[in-house]
Design a protein around this motif. Sequence first.
Motif, PDB file in Angstrom:
ATOM      1  N   UNK A   1       0.927  -1.280   0.040  1.00 64.40           N
ATOM      2  CA  UNK A   1      -0.085   0.083   0.120  1.00 64.40           C
ATOM      3  C   UNK A   1       1.112   1.173  -0.096  1.00 64.40           C
ATOM      4  N   UNK A   2       2.328   1.181   0.234  1.00 68.13           N
ATOM      5  CA  UNK A   2       2.980   2.571   0.203  1.00 68.13           C
ATOM      6  C   UNK A   2       3.023   2.797  -1.371  1.00 68.13           C
ATOM      7  N   UNK A   3       2.914   4.221  -1.357  1.00 68.07           N
ATOM      8  CA  UNK A   3       2.616   4.890  -2.878  1.00 68.07           C
ATOM      9  C   UNK A   3       3.669   4.525  -3.774  1.00 68.07           C
ATOM     10  N   UNK A   4       4.864   3.927  -3.312  1.00 69.15           N
ATOM     11  CA  UNK A   4       5.704   3.625  -4.377  1.00 69.15           C
ATOM     12  C   UNK A   4       5.620   2.383  -4.830  1.00 69.15           C
ATOM     13  N   UNK A   5       4.672   1.468  -4.309  1.00 68.25           N
ATOM     14  CA  UNK A   5       4.313   0.363  -4.663  1.00 68.25           C
ATOM     15  C   UNK A   5       2.947  -0.048  -5.458  1.00 68.25           C
ATOM     16  N   UNK A   6       2.455   1.203  -5.686  1.00 66.88           N
ATOM     17  CA  UNK A   6       1.073   1.088  -6.515  1.00 66.88           C
ATOM     18  C   UNK A   6       1.152   0.824  -7.975  1.00 66.88           C
ATOM     19  N   UNK A   7       0.527   0.208  -8.785  1.00 66.13           N
ATOM     20  CA  UNK A   7       0.562  -0.081  -9.908  1.00 66.13           C
ATOM     21  C   UNK A   7       0.225   1.205 -10.686  1.00 66.13           C
ATOM     22  N   UNK A   8       0.597   1.377 -12.103  1.00 65.75           N
ATOM     23  CA  UNK A   8       0.097   2.382 -12.798  1.00 65.75           C
ATOM     24  C   UNK A   8      -1.271   2.606 -12.972  1.00 65.75           C
ATOM     25  N   UNK A   9      -2.009   1.643 -12.922  1.00 63.73           N
ATOM     26  CA  UNK A   9      -3.569   1.665 -13.090  1.00 63.73           C
ATOM     27  C   UNK A   9      -4.091   1.955 -11.653  1.00 63.73           C
ATOM     28  N   UNK A  10      -3.487   1.697 -10.580  1.00 64.66           N
ATOM     29  CA  UNK A  10      -3.720   2.245  -9.316  1.00 64.66           C
ATOM     30  C   UNK A  10      -3.651   3.813  -9.134  1.00 64.66           C
ATOM     31  N   UNK A  11      -2.523   4.028  -9.599  1.00 65.50           N
ATOM     32  CA  UNK A  11      -2.261   5.586  -9.496  1.00 65.50           C
ATOM     33  C   UNK A  11      -3.077   6.302 -10.043  1.00 65.50           C
ATOM     34  N   UNK A  12      -3.385   5.826 -11.599  1.00 67.84           N
ATOM     35  CA  UNK A  12      -4.222   6.588 -12.464  1.00 67.84           C
ATOM     36  C   UNK A  12      -5.692   6.794 -11.960  1.00 67.84           C
ATOM     37  N   UNK A  13      -6.179   5.757 -11.309  1.00 69.13           N
ATOM     38  CA  UNK A  13      -7.468   5.520 -10.693  1.00 69.13           C
ATOM     39  C   UNK A  13      -7.502   6.332  -9.502  1.00 69.13           C
ATOM     40  N   UNK A  14      -6.606   6.571  -8.719  1.00 71.00           N
ATOM     41  CA  UNK A  14      -6.639   7.315  -7.548  1.00 71.00           C
ATOM     42  C   UNK A  14      -6.639   8.962  -8.099  1.00 71.00           C
ATOM     43  N   UNK A  15      -6.412   9.399  -9.225  1.00 70.98           N
ATOM     44  CA  UNK A  15      -6.492  10.819  -9.318  1.00 70.98           C
ATOM     45  C   UNK A  15      -7.574  11.589  -9.264  1.00 70.98           C
ATOM     46  N   UNK A  16      -8.732  10.968  -9.682  1.00 71.35           N
ATOM     47  CA  UNK A  16     -10.118  11.571  -9.420  1.00 71.35           C
ATOM     48  C   UNK A  16     -10.299  11.626  -8.023  1.00 71.35           C
ATOM     49  N   UNK A  17     -10.535  10.653  -7.071  1.00 68.26           N
ATOM     50  CA  UNK A  17     -10.727  10.692  -5.762  1.00 68.26           C
ATOM     51  C   UNK A  17      -9.788  11.914  -4.993  1.00 68.26           C
ATOM     52  N   UNK A  18      -8.442  12.050  -5.657  1.00 69.65           N
ATOM     53  CA  UNK A  18      -7.581  12.842  -5.038  1.00 69.65           C
ATOM     54  C   UNK A  18      -8.041  14.405  -5.381  1.00 69.65           C
ATOM     55  N   UNK A  19      -8.585  14.516  -6.564  1.00 71.14           N
ATOM     56  CA  UNK A  19      -8.981  15.980  -7.024  1.00 71.14           C
ATOM     57  C   UNK A  19     -10.276  16.300  -5.905  1.00 71.14           C
ATOM     58  N   UNK A  20     -11.030  15.236  -5.656  1.00 74.08           N
ATOM     59  CA  UNK A  20     -12.224  15.369  -4.853  1.00 74.08           C
ATOM     60  C   UNK A  20     -11.851  15.879  -3.605  1.00 74.08           C
ATOM     61  N   UNK A  21     -10.576  15.204  -3.001  1.00 69.97           N
ATOM     62  CA  UNK A  21     -10.279  15.440  -1.590  1.00 69.97           C
ATOM     63  C   UNK A  21      -9.798  17.175  -1.834  1.00 69.97           C
ATOM     64  N   UNK A  22      -8.737  17.339  -2.708  1.00 68.45           N
ATOM     65  CA  UNK A  22      -8.485  18.540  -2.882  1.00 68.45           C
ATOM     66  C   UNK A  22      -9.333  19.865  -2.628  1.00 68.45           C
ATOM     67  N   UNK A  23     -10.765  19.461  -3.225  1.00 70.08           N
ATOM     68  CA  UNK A  23     -11.762  20.524  -3.233  1.00 70.08           C
ATOM     69  C   UNK A  23     -12.148  20.716  -1.907  1.00 70.08           C
ATOM     70  N   UNK A  24     -12.397  19.323  -0.944  1.00 66.44           N
ATOM     71  CA  UNK A  24     -12.998  19.514   0.191  1.00 66.44           C
ATOM     72  C   UNK A  24     -11.862  19.973   1.351  1.00 66.44           C
ATOM     73  N   UNK A  25     -10.582  19.981   0.873  1.00 68.77           N
ATOM     74  CA  UNK A  25      -9.804  20.640   1.785  1.00 68.77           C
ATOM     75  C   UNK A  25      -9.387  21.817   1.472  1.00 68.77           C
ATOM     76  N   UNK A  26     -10.033  22.441   0.634  1.00 69.95           N
ATOM     77  CA  UNK A  26      -9.581  23.846   0.121  1.00 69.95           C
ATOM     78  C   UNK A  26      -9.723  25.100   1.350  1.00 69.95           C
ATOM     79  N   UNK A  27     -10.523  24.610   2.374  1.00 76.13           N
ATOM     80  CA  UNK A  27     -10.814  25.555   3.308  1.00 76.13           C
ATOM     81  C   UNK A  27     -10.074  25.453   4.616  1.00 76.13           C
ATOM     82  N   UNK A  28      -9.131  24.703   4.194  1.00 77.23           N
ATOM     83  CA  UNK A  28      -8.039  24.706   5.416  1.00 77.23           C
ATOM     84  C   UNK A  28      -7.794  25.798   6.044  1.00 77.23           C
TER      85      UNK A  28
END
Length: 176
Positions: A19-46
């Motif tokens: 589960x360490x970021x350096x061991x994710x497959x390319x597919x796993x990394x690319x699939x994580x981009x969308x949810x990551x952008x969702x988290x960015x929007x939710x945390x923009x009011x830090x």
Amino acid sequence: MTTNEPDHPDHPDPPDHPDHPDHRTAEDLLNAVGPAFGRLRRTSLLEVENPISAKDLSRTLVLNLVQQHTQDSGKEVTVGAIAELLGVDPSVASRMVSDSIKTGYLTRAASQQDGRRTVLHLSPAGTELMARLRRHQRDAYDCITADWNERDRLEFARLMLKYVDSLDRLAERAKQ
């Protein structure tokens, strides 16, 4: 800045864990981009030094478009242009613009190109809110990436700007 630190020194999983970021497959990394952008929007009011209210943050969607399109090219921006740029119904854009006018962030003026049209301009208060937003965004970036090495911080910034500059491809694809 040169460092021998691992890329993820504070990651909860050891570097050899799947589960360490350096061991994710390319597919796993690319699939994580969308949810990551969702988290960015939710945390923009830090809570950083220059907090922006949720309401003002939504107003900056309109203000940013007015600023961007009048500053760079001298274009005139109308409510219809805001609707098109945001991809919303003109009545929604009209309410958003009216709210920004009521709060003193935007002003309306007659078009210099066509006196029948009304165009939008940032007011001094709108310009100040956008400056506060930029400081807030920079403070948030600095806080979030504080434990990154300088090379990674700059590379991420460069790639994020490249990504944003490529967004026009989606609009072109949608037109086809």
